[in-house]
Design an enzyme around this catalytic site. Structure first.
Site, PDB file in Angstrom:
ATOM      1  N   ARG A  24      50.900  48.510  69.054  1.00 29.74           N
ATOM      2  CA  ARG A  24      49.884  47.449  69.056  1.00 29.74           C
ATOM      3  C   ARG A  24      48.472  48.008  69.176  1.00 29.74           C
ATOM      4  NH1 ARG A  24      51.871  42.099  70.615  1.00 29.74           N
ATOM      5  NH2 ARG A  24      53.810  41.995  69.470  1.00 29.74           N
ATOM      6  N   ARG A  28      44.397  42.131  69.717  1.00 28.26           N
ATOM      7  CA  ARG A  28      43.383  41.289  70.374  1.00 28.26           C
ATOM      8  C   ARG A  28      42.470  42.002  71.366  1.00 28.26           C
ATOM      9  NH1 ARG A  28      47.396  36.673  72.074  1.00 28.26           N
ATOM     10  NH2 ARG A  28      48.586  38.584  72.244  1.00 28.26           N
ATOM     11  N   ARG A  37      40.503  37.882  62.904  1.00 24.30           N
ATOM     12  CA  ARG A  37      41.580  36.938  63.199  1.00 24.30           C
ATOM     13  C   ARG A  37      41.055  35.503  63.093  1.00 24.30           C
ATOM     14  NH1 ARG A  37      44.884  33.737  64.427  1.00 24.30           N
ATOM     15  NH2 ARG A  37      46.487  33.812  66.030  1.00 24.30           N
ATOM     16  N   ASP A  74      54.190  41.791  61.341  1.00 26.23           N
ATOM     17  CA  ASP A  74      54.966  41.421  62.519  1.00 26.23           C
ATOM     18  C   ASP A  74      56.445  41.470  62.172  1.00 26.23           C
ATOM     19  OD1 ASP A  74      54.428  40.208  65.356  1.00 26.23           O
ATOM     20  OD2 ASP A  74      56.192  39.199  64.560  1.00 26.23           O
ATOM     21  N   TYR A 150      64.933  36.027  68.416  1.00 31.21           N
ATOM     22  CA  TYR A 150      63.858  35.042  68.169  1.00 31.21           C
ATOM     23  C   TYR A 150      64.341  33.914  67.268  1.00 31.21           C
ATOM     24  CZ  TYR A 150      60.565  38.154  70.458  1.00 31.21           C
ATOM     25  OH  TYR A 150      59.931  38.923  71.398  1.00 31.21           O
TER      26      TYR A 150
END
Ligand code: CP3
Length: 348
Positions: A24, A28, A37, A74, A150
């Protein structure tokens, strides 16, 4: 043309610096990421926009002397491409329409996979073309077990309970989902390689929640099959496996999947890994990302300890898990400089 240190070490050579990248590393915690973003719309809009996704992939390399870029995408683009509804909600993480029965699998189809994922390959091509000499490009996918958790839960969960219930009660039905993911994921990785990825990493973030036999069935076997299919088409591309939380089963995973390198999670003891794994596998890791949040002397001491613990064999410096949004970019800069300097000091 300078050969990237990451590729050199993954092909069994000696790099004169320890290659370094961070899970990562784009995200952010970087103000320049947050700006793009906002402009892109939703998270998936950003992932499927090759212009912006390529820019975001390269952002951390403009700030820090990292050895590699990791494709900005992702692991959940695979269920999205298979037709499951996937959204990312601020503060909540991913939200999917859960699939909990064999009947639910009928909603999935391979028909649109290629169309949906094409922009990701375009991002790989653009990054490859823009990447400075000596830097590698890492492509990736989620391992079938982790992606399935998920898909079945419909969100991130603490114990992967719904996926386990299905896998334990109806292994044949759950296998149908895993087999579909093996096929789709192998193809996805092969196409990233064809588009210019130099290295591939398989993220099995929830591998550690499975007991031994189930780990073998749902983490090792599907991953081994993906590795086989990728090697079939791309025999030379190095593959890094990340069975997070596998503990001593890292050794079984390494042997049975035949990955080239192992990404170690934060909890795996360095001394154990150096002793049991480093003779045969290239090790990557495993600084706790919270040390980068803490920063300063404690961060550098811990990084130094890790570099020393793995100095007897091939090692790629990384975190043991992804960076979080609260990470100060200045701390990352200090860490990467330290790692780059370290090898020089200790080999001369
Ligand atoms: O820099 C990189 O490492 C490349 C990009 C990358 C992302 N996700 C971008 C992302 C990679 C390699 C991933 C992998 C991923 N995604 C994993 C495996 C690794 C791990 O962290 O365990 C998993 C489980 C996911 C699923 C996922 N995606 C979750 C749970 C979340 C929400 C948590 C969060 O950090 O927000 C995401 C969203 C996500 N993926 C973001 C980013 C940058 C944040 C989305 C945003 O910007 O709003």
């Amino acid at each position: 043309m300078i050969k990237p240190s990451l590729i050199e070490i993954l092909h069994g050579g000696q790099a004169n610096v320890t290659p370094v990248w961070l899970m990562r590393q784009a995200g952010r915690y970087l103000p320049e990421y947050r700006k793009i973003r906002e402009r892109a719309g939703t998270f998936l809009d950003l992932v499927y926009n090759p212009d912006l996704a390529a820019e975001v992939t390269l952002q951390p390399l403009k700030r820090f002397p990292l050895s590699a870029a990791i494709l900005f995408s992702d692991i959940l683009v695979v269920p999205d491409a298979l037709g499951q509804q996937v959204g990312f909600q601020a503060g909540e993480g991913p939200v999917l329409e859960p699939i909990r029965t064999v009947d639910g699998l009928k909603k999935l189809s391979r028909a649109r996979v290629e169309d949906v994922l094409n922009p990701v390959y375009e991002t790989v091509r653009r990054v490859r073309a823009a990447l400075p000499d000596g830097k590698a490009l890492i492509g990736f996918a989620g391992a079938p077990w982790t992606v399935a958790t998920y898909m079945v839960e419909g969100r991130g969960s603490k114990d992967q309970g719904e996926a386990k219930k299905w896998a334990y009660a109806d292994p044949d039905g759950f296998s149908a989902l895993i087999d579909l993911l093996v096929e789709t994921t192998a193809d996805y990785l092969n196409k990233q390689a064809a588009a210019g990825a130099d290295v591939l990493q398989i993220f099995d973030s929830w591998a550690g929640s499975l007991p031994e036999n189930e780990f073998s069935k749902w983490s090792i076997r599907p991953t081994a099959e993906i590795v086989r299919r990728v090697r079939d088409k791309n025999p030379h591309i190095p593959i890094i496996g990340f069975p997070r939380g596998a503990g001593p089963l890292y050794a079984d995973y390494a042997r049975e999947t035949s990955v080239d390198a192992l990404s170690l999670d934060t909890a795996l003891p360095q001394s154990w890994a150096a002793q049991h794994l480093q003779d045969h596998w290239i090790l990557q890791g495993n600084l706790d990302p919270k040390f980068i949040v803490a920063g300063g002397k404690r961060m550098l001491e811990e990084a130094g300890r890790i570099l020393k613990a793995f100095s007897g064999g091939p090692h790629i410096f990384n975190t043991g898990h992804g960076l979080t949004p609260e990470t100060p970019p200045d701390h990352v800069a200090e860490l990467i400089d330290f790692v780059v300097e370290w090898k020089h000091e200790n080999t001369s």
